[in-house]
Design an enzyme around this catalytic site. Structure first.
Site, PDB file in Angstrom:
ATOM      1  N   TRP A  11       0.806  -1.213   0.000  1.00 29.14           N
ATOM      2  CA  TRP A  11       0.000   0.000   0.000  1.00 29.14           C
ATOM      3  C   TRP A  11       0.850   1.278   0.000  1.00 29.14           C
ATOM      4  CZ3 TRP A  11      -0.504  -3.915   3.681  1.00 29.14           C
ATOM      5  CH2 TRP A  11       0.213  -3.757   4.854  1.00 29.14           C
ATOM      6  N   GLU A  20      -5.612   0.547   5.629  1.00 27.02           N
ATOM      7  CA  GLU A  20      -5.732   1.233   6.920  1.00 27.02           C
ATOM      8  C   GLU A  20      -6.824   0.622   7.784  1.00 27.02           C
ATOM      9  OE1 GLU A  20      -3.727   3.284   8.259  1.00 27.02           O
ATOM     10  OE2 GLU A  20      -2.467   3.597   6.498  1.00 27.02           O
ATOM     11  N   GLN A  44      -5.853  -1.690  14.950  1.00 27.04           N
ATOM     12  CA  GLN A  44      -5.739  -2.651  16.052  1.00 27.04           C
ATOM     13  C   GLN A  44      -5.073  -3.958  15.615  1.00 27.04           C
ATOM     14  OE1 GLN A  44      -6.762  -1.729  19.133  1.00 27.04           O
ATOM     15  NE2 GLN A  44      -7.552   0.203  18.388  1.00 27.04           N
ATOM     16  N   THR A  45      -4.278  -3.909  14.548  1.00 25.41           N
ATOM     17  CA  THR A  45      -3.695  -5.128  13.991  1.00 25.41           C
ATOM     18  C   THR A  45      -2.246  -4.887  13.581  1.00 25.41           C
ATOM     19  OG1 THR A  45      -5.862  -5.786  13.124  1.00 25.41           O
ATOM     20  CG2 THR A  45      -3.944  -6.881  12.177  1.00 25.41           C
ATOM     21  N   LEU A  67      -9.528 -12.113  11.984  1.00 22.64           N
ATOM     22  CA  LEU A  67      -8.861 -10.818  12.168  1.00 22.64           C
ATOM     23  C   LEU A  67      -9.406 -10.054  13.362  1.00 22.64           C
ATOM     24  CD1 LEU A  67      -6.644  -9.107  10.893  1.00 22.64           C
ATOM     25  CD2 LEU A  67      -8.336  -8.137   9.334  1.00 22.64           C
ATOM     26  N   TYR A 112      -7.592   9.316  12.559  1.00 15.91           N
ATOM     27  CA  TYR A 112      -6.332   8.739  12.090  1.00 15.91           C
ATOM     28  C   TYR A 112      -6.453   8.239  10.652  1.00 15.91           C
ATOM     29  CZ  TYR A 112      -2.970   5.218  10.905  1.00 15.91           C
ATOM     30  OH  TYR A 112      -2.051   4.490  10.205  1.00 15.91           O
ATOM     31  N   ASP A 167      -1.219   7.853  15.744  1.00 18.43           N
ATOM     32  CA  ASP A 167      -1.498   6.504  16.227  1.00 18.43           C
ATOM     33  C   ASP A 167      -0.583   6.225  17.406  1.00 18.43           C
ATOM     34  OD1 ASP A 167       0.992   6.036  15.109  1.00 18.43           O
ATOM     35  OD2 ASP A 167       0.359   4.322  13.898  1.00 18.43           O
ATOM     36  N   CYS A 210      11.720   3.320  17.690  1.00 14.61           N
ATOM     37  CA  CYS A 210      11.272   3.802  19.006  1.00 14.61           C
ATOM     38  C   CYS A 210      10.137   2.907  19.503  1.00 14.61           C
ATOM     39  CB  CYS A 210      10.815   5.262  18.895  1.00 14.61           C
ATOM     40  SG  CYS A 210      10.636   6.110  20.480  1.00 14.61           S
ATOM     41  N   CYS A 231      19.736   5.118  17.700  1.00 14.35           N
ATOM     42  CA  CYS A 231      18.701   6.070  17.294  1.00 14.35           C
ATOM     43  C   CYS A 231      19.334   7.311  16.663  1.00 14.35           C
ATOM     44  CB  CYS A 231      17.850   6.472  18.491  1.00 14.35           C
ATOM     45  SG  CYS A 231      16.583   7.703  18.087  1.00 14.35           S
ATOM     46  N   CYS A 276      16.630  13.743  22.317  1.00 16.60           N
ATOM     47  CA  CYS A 276      15.491  13.063  22.940  1.00 16.60           C
ATOM     48  C   CYS A 276      15.395  13.369  24.432  1.00 16.60           C
ATOM     49  CB  CYS A 276      15.604  11.555  22.729  1.00 16.60           C
ATOM     50  SG  CYS A 276      14.251  10.614  23.480  1.00 16.60           S
TER      51      CYS A 276
END
Length: 358
Positions: A23, A36, A41-42, A79, A119, A137, A191, A201, A207
């Site tokens: 995608w 999306e 949640q996946t 799923l 989102y 997110d 992160c 990083c 940071c």
């Protein structure tokens, strides 16, 4: 480190470390929207096979809109969060039949679609149309909270507002699509929630969390998820190659999927210590002289976001001469008697699939 340096460093990091995902190679809003919704949640590793399955079965928005809901749910099977699949189908039908098969091309317009929240709308708007609106997110919250030292509760309205304000100040106006992908990918790969490798990083020098020892305490999320335990006693009633099933219609988990007739109990012991001879089945079934057996000594456990389901199964096998009587009883109780082939084709909760496979 300034806002500009933060953004520029992420944009430099991204092409060197990004995962090759289908995608990301398109501006087709259908493909982006589909990915999306699946990834809500996946994890990517779990969602990728489903993405390919949907694209193969429903290569266009029109194909998805015209498909039966049962086929959508069957493709989604395993799923979880099945309301996403129903919203996906409803949204596709709206776009095809009421919006000339076109997606809105702005964040505000996308936000009006069923199943599309802030989102998802920001992701589609920036990836497909390069509108400079920032995504928020879990990965983005974490990166921003740690780097800038934000200790506001990310689950609170005030916290979400402040993070959104900062995110939209940081986004690249020239490459909003690349920036949004970069910061999410940075949170997913570099992160990470636990034990991030801060020594590797590229932005560690600026940071806040690393400097002040707050890597493990940021972001702050005070929302507590209450988990409820439920205890199901399922009756797997079958006769020859036919099985009694029911469609879950109530506003409850797994709405629109099929499972078996069940009793819900208050205690685990009530579905574990079962005497098949004492089952509270209707007399209409008892009169058919069924053969009872327990499906498993231990209950099946299935974990959802807010619930833990414990389920035991009782096999109830009937002689084929009673098929007409069983069908009559099933219809009277709003159940269906389906063949093995039909059962395989219907969308089922993962818990039921596990039981049938074993």
């Amino acid at each position: 480190m300034s806002f500009n340096n933060f953004t520029e460093n992420l944009l430099r990091w991204y092409p060197l470390h990004r995962r090759d995902l289908p995608w990301r190679e398109t501006r087709n809003p259908y493909i982006i929207w589909l990915s999306e919704i699946i990834l809500q949640q996946t994890r990517v590793a779990q969602g990728l096979p489903y993405f390919h399955a949907f694209i193969n079965k429903f290569p266009t928005l029109t194909d998805l809109a015209n498909a039966p809901e049962e086929e959508i749910l069957r493709t989604w099977q395993g799923l979880g969060y099945y309301s996403r699949a129903r919203n996906l189908h409803a949204c596709a039908k709206y776009l095809v039949y009421e919006n000339n098969g076109e997606f809105p091309d702005t964040y505000a317009g996308l936000l009006k679609l069923k199943g599309v929240g802030p989102y998802t709308a920001a992701a589609i708007a920036s990836f497909a149309y390069k509108e400079p609106v920032a995504v928020l997110d879990g990965n983005v919250f974490r990166v921003l909270a740690r780097f800038f030292g934000l200790d506001m509760d990310i689950s609170s309205p005030k916290g979400k507002k402040e993070f959104a304000k900062l995110a939209n100040q940081l986004i690249s106006k020239k490459s909003p699509d690349q920036y949004n992908q970069a910061i999410m990918e940075f949170g997913a790969l570099q992160c990470v929630p636990k034990n991030p490798d801060c020594s590797q990083c590229p932005i560690s020098t600026g940071c806040y969390a690393l400097k002040y020892g707050q890597v493990n305490t940021l972001p702050v999320n005070e929302k507590k998820v209450k988990i409820k335990s439920r205890y199901f006693l399922y009756f797997h009633i079958h006769i020859g190659d036919y099985t009694v099933v029911k469609t879950r219609k109530d506003k409850d988990i797994w709405q629109g999927l099929i499972d078996f007739p069940l009793e819900e109990h208050n205690l685990l012991d009530e579905i574990v210590n079962i005497d098949p001879d004492q089952l509270s089945l209707p007399s209409a079934l008892h009169s058919l002289n069924p053969h009872y057996s327990l499906g498993s000594e231990k209950p099946y456990k299935h974990i959802l976001t807010h619930q833990r389901i414990f389920a035991s199964f009782v096999n109830i096998e009937l002689n084929e001469k009673h098929k007409v009587a069983l069908e009559k009883w099933a219809n009277a109780n709003e159940y269906d008697l389906v063949s093995e082939a039909v059962l395989e084709s219907l969308g089922k909760p993962k818990l039921i699939v596990r039981y049938l496979n074993q």
